[in-house]
Design a protein around this motif. Structure first.
Motif, PDB file in Angstrom:
ATOM      1  N   UNK A  93       0.839  -1.204   0.000  1.00  0.00           N
ATOM      2  CA  UNK A  93       0.000   0.000   0.000  1.00  0.00           C
ATOM      3  C   UNK A  93       0.874   1.254   0.000  1.00  0.00           C
ATOM      4  N   UNK A  94       0.590   2.181  -0.892  1.00  0.00           N
ATOM      5  CA  UNK A  94       1.411   3.391  -1.004  1.00  0.00           C
ATOM      6  C   UNK A  94       0.566   4.659  -1.054  1.00  0.00           C
ATOM      7  N   UNK A  95      -0.672   4.608  -0.559  1.00  0.00           N
ATOM      8  CA  UNK A  95      -1.556   5.766  -0.675  1.00  0.00           C
ATOM      9  C   UNK A  95      -1.088   6.947   0.164  1.00  0.00           C
ATOM     10  N   UNK A  96      -0.181   6.714   1.147  1.00  0.00           N
ATOM     11  CA  UNK A  96       0.330   7.810   1.959  1.00  0.00           C
ATOM     12  C   UNK A  96       1.346   8.665   1.193  1.00  0.00           C
ATOM     13  N   UNK A  97       1.882   8.141   0.089  1.00  0.00           N
ATOM     14  CA  UNK A  97       2.989   8.803  -0.597  1.00  0.00           C
ATOM     15  C   UNK A  97       2.549  10.059  -1.339  1.00  0.00           C
ATOM     16  N   UNK A  98       3.501  10.958  -1.525  1.00  0.00           N
ATOM     17  CA  UNK A  98       3.225  12.191  -2.262  1.00  0.00           C
ATOM     18  C   UNK A  98       2.696  11.869  -3.650  1.00  0.00           C
ATOM     19  N   UNK A 155      17.428  -2.865 -11.791  1.00  0.00           N
ATOM     20  CA  UNK A 155      17.298  -1.410 -11.658  1.00  0.00           C
ATOM     21  C   UNK A 155      16.419  -0.858 -12.774  1.00  0.00           C
ATOM     22  N   UNK A 156      15.928   0.365 -12.575  1.00  0.00           N
ATOM     23  CA  UNK A 156      15.154   1.032 -13.619  1.00  0.00           C
ATOM     24  C   UNK A 156      15.569   2.501 -13.687  1.00  0.00           C
ATOM     25  N   UNK A 157      15.124   3.177 -14.729  1.00  0.00           N
ATOM     26  CA  UNK A 157      15.377   4.616 -14.850  1.00  0.00           C
ATOM     27  C   UNK A 157      14.111   5.413 -14.519  1.00  0.00           C
ATOM     28  N   UNK A 158      13.178   4.785 -13.801  1.00  0.00           N
ATOM     29  CA  UNK A 158      11.886   5.410 -13.482  1.00  0.00           C
ATOM     30  C   UNK A 158      11.985   6.139 -12.143  1.00  0.00           C
ATOM     31  N   UNK A 159      11.699   7.411 -12.141  1.00  0.00           N
ATOM     32  CA  UNK A 159      11.818   8.234 -10.943  1.00  0.00           C
ATOM     33  C   UNK A 159      10.836   7.777  -9.863  1.00  0.00           C
ATOM     34  N   UNK A 160      11.324   7.642  -8.625  1.00  0.00           N
ATOM     35  CA  UNK A 160      10.482   7.212  -7.500  1.00  0.00           C
ATOM     36  C   UNK A 160      10.273   8.326  -6.488  1.00  0.00           C
ATOM     37  N   UNK A 174       1.358  -1.354 -17.495  1.00  0.00           N
ATOM     38  CA  UNK A 174       1.208  -2.636 -16.819  1.00  0.00           C
ATOM     39  C   UNK A 174      -0.041  -2.705 -15.961  1.00  0.00           C
ATOM     40  N   UNK A 175      -0.021  -3.588 -14.993  1.00  0.00           N
ATOM     41  CA  UNK A 175      -1.173  -3.837 -14.128  1.00  0.00           C
ATOM     42  C   UNK A 175      -0.708  -3.838 -12.672  1.00  0.00           C
ATOM     43  N   UNK A 176      -1.119  -2.822 -11.900  1.00  0.00           N
ATOM     44  CA  UNK A 176      -0.709  -2.713 -10.495  1.00  0.00           C
ATOM     45  C   UNK A 176      -1.641  -3.540  -9.613  1.00  0.00           C
ATOM     46  N   UNK A 177      -1.077  -4.359  -8.751  1.00  0.00           N
ATOM     47  CA  UNK A 177      -1.852  -5.106  -7.760  1.00  0.00           C
ATOM     48  C   UNK A 177      -1.273  -4.815  -6.374  1.00  0.00           C
ATOM     49  N   UNK A 178      -2.093  -4.234  -5.501  1.00  0.00           N
ATOM     50  CA  UNK A 178      -1.667  -4.007  -4.127  1.00  0.00           C
ATOM     51  C   UNK A 178      -1.936  -5.291  -3.363  1.00  0.00           C
ATOM     52  N   UNK A 179      -0.886  -6.026  -3.046  1.00  0.00           N
ATOM     53  CA  UNK A 179      -1.048  -7.355  -2.466  1.00  0.00           C
ATOM     54  C   UNK A 179      -1.181  -7.338  -0.952  1.00  0.00           C
ATOM     55  N   UNK A 180      -0.613  -6.319  -0.294  1.00  0.00           N
ATOM     56  CA  UNK A 180      -0.726  -6.230   1.158  1.00  0.00           C
ATOM     57  C   UNK A 180      -0.355  -4.823   1.591  1.00  0.00           C
ATOM     58  N   UNK A 181      -0.687  -4.488   2.818  1.00  0.00           N
ATOM     59  CA  UNK A 181      -0.438  -3.136   3.321  1.00  0.00           C
ATOM     60  C   UNK A 181       0.951  -2.964   3.908  1.00  0.00           C
ATOM     61  N   UNK A 182       1.620  -4.043   4.225  1.00  0.00           N
ATOM     62  CA  UNK A 182       2.787  -3.940   5.093  1.00  0.00           C
ATOM     63  C   UNK A 182       4.111  -4.332   4.452  1.00  0.00           C
ATOM     64  N   UNK A 183       4.142  -4.452   3.130  1.00  0.00           N
ATOM     65  CA  UNK A 183       5.377  -4.815   2.440  1.00  0.00           C
ATOM     66  C   UNK A 183       5.938  -6.125   2.983  1.00  0.00           C
ATOM     67  N   UNK A 184       5.074  -7.103   3.073  1.00  0.00           N
ATOM     68  CA  UNK A 184       5.457  -8.408   3.589  1.00  0.00           C
ATOM     69  C   UNK A 184       5.924  -9.279   2.428  1.00  0.00           C
ATOM     70  N   UNK A 185       7.231  -9.577   2.397  1.00  0.00           N
ATOM     71  CA  UNK A 185       7.766 -10.333   1.265  1.00  0.00           C
ATOM     72  C   UNK A 185       7.172 -11.733   1.164  1.00  0.00           C
ATOM     73  N   UNK A 186       6.788 -12.332   2.285  1.00  0.00           N
ATOM     74  CA  UNK A 186       6.184 -13.657   2.238  1.00  0.00           C
ATOM     75  C   UNK A 186       4.909 -13.633   1.404  1.00  0.00           C
ATOM     76  N   UNK A 224       1.695   8.251  -5.118  1.00  0.00           N
ATOM     77  CA  UNK A 224       1.657   6.794  -4.908  1.00  0.00           C
ATOM     78  C   UNK A 224       2.108   6.014  -6.126  1.00  0.00           C
ATOM     79  N   UNK A 225       2.636   4.812  -5.884  1.00  0.00           N
ATOM     80  CA  UNK A 225       3.073   3.953  -6.977  1.00  0.00           C
ATOM     81  C   UNK A 225       1.973   3.766  -8.020  1.00  0.00           C
TER      82      UNK A 225
END
Length: 293
Positions: free
Chosen positions: A197-202, A255-260, A213-225, A204-205
């Protein structure tokens, strides 16, 4: 009524003499008498009976004597406790970071800071991005490391920019994108991008990649599992470049050249002394190495 007036009163009562009491302090006899006169005026009753042979407590003075001792004891205990707290606050820097560990640039900064300010001890706490804001507002941490948040999340908080970041992508080696040297935005047209989840960001992703592409928010906590369970050969897990070391031992990180956007620290506008020292130090480091900005 203040501390000096109470001390002058107690000392005069013990010595039964203004002059003897003054002799045990760094003030003159008249100055000590003035302190007691002010105290009597403030209290509204007389503390001493003045005689040629010395001074004696009045009945009201006797009652107030015991109370004055208790007041000074409470005052000294409260002051000592507050000074101890102040000392701890001036010597500890509480740092919150995500479960993905500290990014590389911050590890370097903290190592330099530890050498420059050994009197300030860092304490590290891992948490979820979205919890950082409440942790700082509730004085449970001092600074948190994250991507620049939007203004609505910064009520009474500040953001300290450290550097502009690029996105990176974690993927399995079977993913065709893993064969490239660097990923460009147009390479992602047929890729499913997994992220937390990245809705807090200036920015968001989801907004960065809304036409790609196709964005899927899989979890709120950046849990790699949770990400592993969904990561196929045509999927890519979105991170930023400074966090790549945490994932590179498990997946191929491209790596990418896409600004974050900017990454840095959030902190409270009424920041304690160690935080200000740390931020000033970081600014000095960044001014010395413009390439990090």
């Amino acid at each position: 009524m203040n501390e000096n007036q109470l001390k002058s009163f107690l000392l005069a009562a013990d010595e039964k003499s203004f002059s003897k009491a003054a002799g045990k302090t760094f003030i003159s006899g008249p100055a000590l008498v003035q302190q007691i006169n002010l105290l009597e005026k403030n209290l509204g009753f007389t503390l001493f009976v003045r005689k040629h042979t010395g001074i004696e407590l009045t009945d009201s003075g006797i009652i107030f004597y015991d109370a004055a001792k208790k007041i000074l004891n409470i005052y000294n205990e409260a002051r000592d406790a507050a000074l101890q707290l102040e000392s701890r606050q001036n010597s500890i820097l509480r740092i919150s970071y995500t479960h993905e560990m500290l990014p590389l640039i911050f590890i370097d900064m903290l190592n330099l800071f530890a050498k420059a300010h050994p009197e300030i001890k860092p304490q590290f706490h891992s948490s979820n991005y979205i919890d950082f804001f409440d942790l700082i507002r509730n004085d449970r941490t001092d600074i948190a490391i994250l991507t620049e948040p939007s203004e609505k999340y910064l009520d009474k908080l500040k953001f300290f920019s450290v550097m502009r970041e690029k996105f990176a992508f974690c993927m399995k080696t079977e993913n065709p994108l893993s064969k490239k040297d660097i990923i460009h935005a147009n390479n992602l047209a047929h890729t499913t991008i997994l992220c937390g989840r990245t809705n807090y960001m200036k920015v968001p992703f989801e907004e960065y990649f809304q036409n790609i592409g196709n964005i899927i928010v899989t979890n709120d906590n950046y849990d790699m599992t949770a990400e592993f369970n969904q990561l196929g050969k045509d999927n890519a897990y979105l991170i930023t470049n400074q966090w790549k070391e945490y994932h590179s031992s498990i997946l191929k990180v491209m790596p990418s050249d896409i600004d974050a956007g900017m990454i840095g620290f959030i902190y409270h506008e009424k920041t304690p002394k160690p935080v200000r020292i740390f931020l000033d130090f970081c600014q000095t480091v960044m001014d010395s190495f413009p390439a990090t900005q």
